[in-house]
Design a protein around this motif. Structure first.
Motif, PDB file in Angstrom:
ATOM      1  N   ALA A 249       0.823  -1.208   0.000  1.00 37.32           N
ATOM      2  CA  ALA A 249       0.000   0.000   0.000  1.00 37.32           C
ATOM      3  C   ALA A 249       0.861   1.263   0.000  1.00 37.32           C
ATOM      4  CB  ALA A 249      -0.928  -0.007   1.204  1.00 37.32           C
ATOM      5  N   ARG A 250       1.995   1.208   0.671  1.00 39.48           N
ATOM      6  CA  ARG A 250       2.872   2.388   0.739  1.00 39.48           C
ATOM      7  C   ARG A 250       3.388   2.795  -0.630  1.00 39.48           C
ATOM      8  NH1 ARG A 250       8.046   3.357   0.474  1.00 39.48           N
ATOM      9  NH2 ARG A 250       8.678   1.165   0.494  1.00 39.48           N
ATOM     10  N   VAL A 251       3.799   1.818  -1.432  1.00 44.02           N
ATOM     11  CA  VAL A 251       4.364   2.151  -2.752  1.00 44.02           C
ATOM     12  C   VAL A 251       3.281   2.351  -3.805  1.00 44.02           C
ATOM     13  CG1 VAL A 251       6.489   0.923  -2.213  1.00 44.02           C
ATOM     14  CG2 VAL A 251       4.695  -0.257  -3.507  1.00 44.02           C
ATOM     15  N   LEU A 252       2.028   2.148  -3.422  1.00 43.63           N
ATOM     16  CA  LEU A 252       0.897   2.329  -4.337  1.00 43.63           C
ATOM     17  C   LEU A 252       0.383   3.764  -4.204  1.00 43.63           C
ATOM     18  CD1 LEU A 252      -0.934   0.639  -6.262  1.00 43.63           C
ATOM     19  CD2 LEU A 252      -2.417   0.227  -4.283  1.00 43.63           C
ATOM     20  N   ARG A 253       0.201   4.425  -5.320  1.00 45.86           N
ATOM     21  CA  ARG A 253      -0.268   5.798  -5.253  1.00 45.86           C
ATOM     22  C   ARG A 253      -1.759   5.825  -4.893  1.00 45.86           C
ATOM     23  NH1 ARG A 253      -0.065   7.207 -11.732  1.00 45.86           N
ATOM     24  NH2 ARG A 253      -2.159   6.460 -12.277  1.00 45.86           N
ATOM     25  N   PRO A 254      -2.247   6.923  -4.320  1.00 46.08           N
ATOM     26  CA  PRO A 254      -3.672   7.021  -4.024  1.00 46.08           C
ATOM     27  C   PRO A 254      -4.518   6.757  -5.273  1.00 46.08           C
ATOM     28  CG  PRO A 254      -2.490   8.799  -2.950  1.00 46.08           C
ATOM     29  CD  PRO A 254      -1.495   8.106  -3.845  1.00 46.08           C
TER      30      PRO A 254
END
Length: 209
Positions: free
Chosen positions: A125-130
């Motif tokens: 989730a951290r490396v995934l953009r909003p």
């Protein structure tokens, strides 16, 4: 796990060079994921020898891969020229926040015990953009299985366990990192499979806080 996949990497790449082991309905979920990621790069997290990276490439996606095993990454680089593959842990991904429009965890959570799952999903989730999409494929069920014999029959002396999870468990872990489940597939085992299979597609909240 790193040692096991380093040992089997060359045979693994030879025996699974493409997507013949995936059911058509499973690949339809990957197609839906690829379509949802309309622009931006996809991270094939736990890419192994790169067969899913190549599948996404054929669908016009911008993709790169990461895997814990240097041996597997070497096979991915050999067989997928022009694509960046990096050695790294799913629990500590070597990318800045919001680097990717999509993250694929294709049967790459299965060797991590339940206690380590939250960290994997937090990193994804951290490396995934909003607003980005996350697709998770895994064997569905409960408990742990010793899968060492699957490799020893080909002459490899390795120790490897596989953990099973329910779709509800995975969806709850996604929700905990603000990735909302959009759809899921749960199906019975087919052919040589020993377990039911599950795929969960989620979308990260568009809000940064």
């Amino acid at each position: 796990m790193r040692r096991a996949y380093d040992v089997v990497a060359e045979d693994y790449a030879a025996r699974l060079p493409d997507n013949r082991s995936e059911a058509a309905i499973d690949l339809a979920m990957v197609d839906a994921f690829a379509a949802a990621v309309d622009e931006g790069a996809i991270l094939d997290a736990g890419c192994g020898a790169g067969r899913m990276s190549r599948y996404l490439l054929r669908r016009g996606c911008d993709v790169e891969g990461v895997d814990l095993s240097p041996g597997m990454v070497a096979m991915a680089r050999r067989d997928t020229p022009g694509v960046r593959f990096t050695v790294g842990s799913l629990a500590d991904l070597p990318y800045p926040d919001g680097s990717f429009a999509g993250v694929l965890l294709w049967y790459s959570i299965i060797h991590t015990a339940p206690a380590g799952q939250d960290r994997i999903f937090a990193e994804a989730a951290r490396v995934l953009r909003p607003g980005g999409h996350l697709l998770v494929g895994f064997q569905a069920g409960t408990g742990t299985k010793d899968v060492s014999a699957a490799y020893s029959r080909y002459g490899h002396d390795v120790e490897l366990e596989r953990h099973l999870f329910t779709a509800d468990e995975v969806a709850a872990r996604l929700e905990a990192v603000r990735v909302r489940e959009l759809t899921r597939l749960v199906r019975r085992a087919e052919g040589p499979e020993h377990d039911d299979q599950a795929i969960v597609l989620g979308r990260r909240s568009a809000q940064t806080r």
